[in-house]
Structure formats: structure tokens, C-alpha cells
Write an enzyme that holds these catalytic residues in place. Structure first.
Site, PDB file in Angstrom:
ATOM      1  N   ARG A 167       1.047  -1.323   0.174  1.00  0.00           N
ATOM      2  CA  ARG A 167       0.141   0.058  -0.110  1.00  0.00           C
ATOM      3  C   ARG A 167       0.199   1.180   0.063  1.00  0.00           C
ATOM      4  NH1 ARG A 167      -2.890  -3.894  -0.521  1.00  0.00           N
ATOM      5  NH2 ARG A 167      -4.999  -3.754   0.560  1.00  0.00           N
ATOM      6  N   SER A 201     -11.124  -1.445   3.933  1.00  0.00           N
ATOM      7  CA  SER A 201      -9.946  -2.006   4.912  1.00  0.00           C
ATOM      8  C   SER A 201      -9.370  -0.325   5.429  1.00  0.00           C
ATOM      9  CB  SER A 201      -8.370  -1.975   4.332  1.00  0.00           C
ATOM     10  OG  SER A 201      -8.740  -3.739   4.283  1.00  0.00           O
ATOM     11  N   GLU A 250      -4.612   3.471   6.335  1.00  0.00           N
ATOM     12  CA  GLU A 250      -4.464   3.472   4.843  1.00  0.00           C
ATOM     13  C   GLU A 250      -6.054   4.504   4.041  1.00  0.00           C
ATOM     14  OE1 GLU A 250      -6.395   1.747   1.550  1.00  0.00           O
ATOM     15  OE2 GLU A 250      -6.267  -0.404   2.781  1.00  0.00           O
TER      16      GLU A 250
END
Ligand code: EPU
Length: 335
Positions: free
Chosen positions: A160, A235, A331
Site C-alpha cells: 500500500r 480497509s 490506510e
């Protein structure tokens, strides 16, 4: 240009926030015209709004990227390089590839968001990350308008992560992304989670890429809320990577904790497990909540504000730090 435009329908959390000025770009020239015109005020680039928590109104300009088009750039008998413009919806690119039997992104079916933001956080799911099929991308330098090609190496992809979230943060606008995909002998990745079981249940022994994509879609629908029905951003936190020693200590204390290797001396722990274990799964704070099937996903039951969702996220962070000595990082981009 629009003034005081509501962004409620342009972020998948569905929270209210107003942009002081709002510009939609359909071409690279539109993007440059906006950047030049508003050189002295902040310009926030908006893609699909699926990895974003808006906790306030946005002063300055919101520049929505709506460049469209998918084309084949190059091909050999067994590979193809496609180019998709930044405003293409990611899942529609997946569908285009399935329709043409181009393999490589079938495990990434149904990820919300647009093509142009996919490289920024190196989207990933079910054992595949964008970097596995990424060829290059074209991005515009915000200060000069110059267009530049970024190769796989240039992008410095990680979990990520990419150069666009780090040293080049807010310096470029991605215009298009090129993917290198297979036309035959597709390399199926079936080992993650329950993909194999889902295929077995359907009696599929030699799946096509479309069948793998369908299995992924079935799994996602069973666990992850559809943003059209329940506001969310996938998420909310990253899965934390901790020293192996700390992982081993946690394992002695919590024998059922799932732990995955993450390079030499490091392990990855599912944040969803930590959050569930801390008792947050299904919890609500007003209209902000932790999803009942996947504790890593925060949801908006209707009227939650971005600040309320952020408050809940901070409560979770504090609790996980106290209980497990692990600092969860978001995130999602918090604005
Ligand atoms: N788990 C729990 N409780 C929960 C959720 C998860 O105990 O409420 C544990 C389970 O042990 C499960 C493990 O966590 O086996 C992993 O869960 P899952 O396979 O659902 O994946 P994840 O680690 O929670 C990551 C990505 C997702 C991606 C899935 C599948 C991150 C931050 N998230 O989630 O990506 O879809 O794997 O590959 O890496 C996103 O980025 O928005 C996203 C949805």
C-alpha cells in the site's frame, strides 16, 4: 468551475463536505488549465473518493479526474500492454480485461476507485498487487505541466505504498496507467484465502480468469460492504508489520493470532484480528461503526460525519496500542 459543491456523492464513505471550488477534468489540458489558474491556492486531486475520509470542508479547489479511455498499446502473441486513462473505474478495467481474456488483474475484481489512484497506494487483494502487472504510468508534474513516464522501478511500490505517497507526494497527477497482461497461459493465483474453496464448491477444476474473478467477487460480497449500500472505504487501517520477536511474544499470549511473514525479521498481523479481539467488531458510535463481518472496515450507517468516523478510528488506535503495543496507521487518507 462550481462553488460550494457538495462532495457527499463523490466519496464512498458518503460523508458531507463542501468544496469551495470544484473543477472536473476530462483531458490532460483541463488538468493543466486548472493547476495554472489556481497556482496560488491549494488544489486537491480527487479520483474515485474511495480511499478518503473527509473530516472538514475543503478550502481551495477540488479537481476531479474524469479522463476516460482504454486502449491496447502493444502486443505480442502471448502478452498485451493496455493503457487506461486515470478516470476509468478500476472494476470496469477489470471487466474489459476479462472480456478480452487478458489475465493478471482478475484477483483485483470489485476494488472500488479509479485507475489513476491505483498506483498511488499499490492496490492489492487476494494475493495480487497492482505492481505485479504494472508496466508504467504517465503523470503530469503539477508545477510545470510536464508529462513524465514512471516505470515500475520509479514507482517504488511497497505494501500500500509508492513514491506518489512518499517523496513525490502531491507533486504529480497521474494521467494514465499501463498494465502488462497475459493473453494466454494465464498465471492464476488461487492460494489466498478461500478462492480455492469457492471454486471447488462450484465444481470448477480448471478455472478461467473470469471464474477466478467471480470467486473473488463472491468472497468480497460476503465480507465487504458495498459502498452504494453502506458508506465505507474498504480497509481503514493497514495491516501492521512488526518485528518478528514481537510477533512471537504475541503468539505465546494469543495462540490463535494469525501471523504472516513480511521479509527478514518482520511479520504482518491482520489489523482486523486485533480490532475484533479488542471487542470493536460490530460496534457503533452514533452512525459511525465497525463492520460486523470485517473489523478492518469502518462504515457510515447514514448520517455520520467524517470527524465522527475519525473519532472512532482514533479510539480503536488507542485501544490497540494499549492492548497489543501496536500503532495502527490509517490506510485511508484523512483530510
Ligand atoms: N480477521 C479477523 N477478524 C476480522 C477481519 C479479519 O480475525 O474482522 C483476520 C482473519 O484471521 C483473516 C485475516 O484477518 O484470516 C485476514 O483477513 P482478510 O483476508 O479479510 O484480509 P485483511 O488482511 O483484513 C487485506 C486487505 C484488503 C483485501 C484483503 C484480501 C489491507 C489493509 N487490506 O485485508 O484490502 O481485500 O486483504 O486480500 O491490506 C483495502 O485495501 O481496502 C482492502 C479491502
Amino acid at each position: 468551475m462550481l462553488r460550494n459543491k457538495s462532495l457527499k456523492d463523490l466519496n464512498t464513505f458518503g460523508v458531507e463536505s463542501q468544496a469551495e471550488c470544484f473543477v472536473e477534468a476530462h483531458t490532460a489540458d483541463d488538468i493543466w488549465a486548472c493547476l495554472e489558474q489556481y497556482r496560488n491556492i491549494p488544489v486537491m486531486v480527487l479520483g474515485g473518493g474511495s480511499n478518503l475520509l473527509l473530516t472538514q470542508d475543503i478550502a481551495g479547489v477540488v479537481l476531479k479526474i474524469s479522463l476516460k479511455g482504454i486502449s491496447v498499446l502493444e502486443q505480442t502473441h502471448d502478452h498485451v500492454i493496455i493503457e487506461a486513462q486515470a478516470g476509468e473505474i478500476w472494476h470496469q478495467v477489470v471487466e474489459y480485461c476479462l472480456a478480452h481474456n487478458y489475465g493478471g488483474i482478475e484477483n483485483l475484481a470489485l476494488i472500488p476507485g479509479q485507475m489513476g489512484t491505483a498506483p498511488i497506494q499499490n492496490i492489492g487483494a487476494y494475493g495480487v498487487e497492482l505492481k505485479d502487472v504494472f508496466h508504467s504510468c504517465v503523470a503530469m508534474h503539477r508545477a510545470t505541466g510536464q508529462q513524465q513516464l514512471f516505470t515500475l522501478e520509479d514507482c517504488k511500490f511497497g505494501y500500500r505504498e509508492s513514491v506518489f505517497k512518499n517523496e513525490l507526494k502531491n507533486q504529480y497527477v497521474i494521467l494514465s496507467v499501463r498494465l502488462r497482461l497475459t493473453k494466454e497461459k494465464h498465471q492464476l493465483k488461487l492460494d489466498y484465502g478461500s478462492i480455492k474453496e469457492v471454486l471447488e464448491q462450484k465444481d470448477i477444476a480448471n478455472p478461467t480468469i473470469a471464474e477466478v474473478a467471480q470467486a473473488v467477487i463472491d468472497i468480497r460480497r460476503s465480507k465487504l460492504p458495498d459502498p452504494k449500500e453502506l458508506g465505507n472505504s474498504g480497509s481503514f487501517f493497514k495491516n501492521p508489520i512488526v518485528p518478528q520477536q514481537q510477533g512471537e511474544l504475541l503468539k505465546t499470549k494469543y495462540p490463535d493470532i494469525p501471523i504472516y511473514p513480511a521479509g527478514k525479521d518482520w511479520v504482518k498481523i491482520p489489523a482486523g484480528w486485533l480490532i475484533e479481539r479488542a471487542g470493536f467488531k460490530g460496534k457503533r458510535l452514533g452512525d459511525a461503526g465497525v463492520h460486523k463481518n470485517q473489523a478492518l472496515v469502518l462504515v457510515n450507517y447514514g448520517q455520520a460525519t467524517g470527524s465522527e468516523i475519525w473519532q472512532l478510528a482514533q479510539q480503536i488506535q488507542a485501544e490497540i496500542l494499549e492492548k497489543f503495543d501496536i500503532a495502527l496507521t490509517a490506510e485511508v487518507n484523512i483530510i
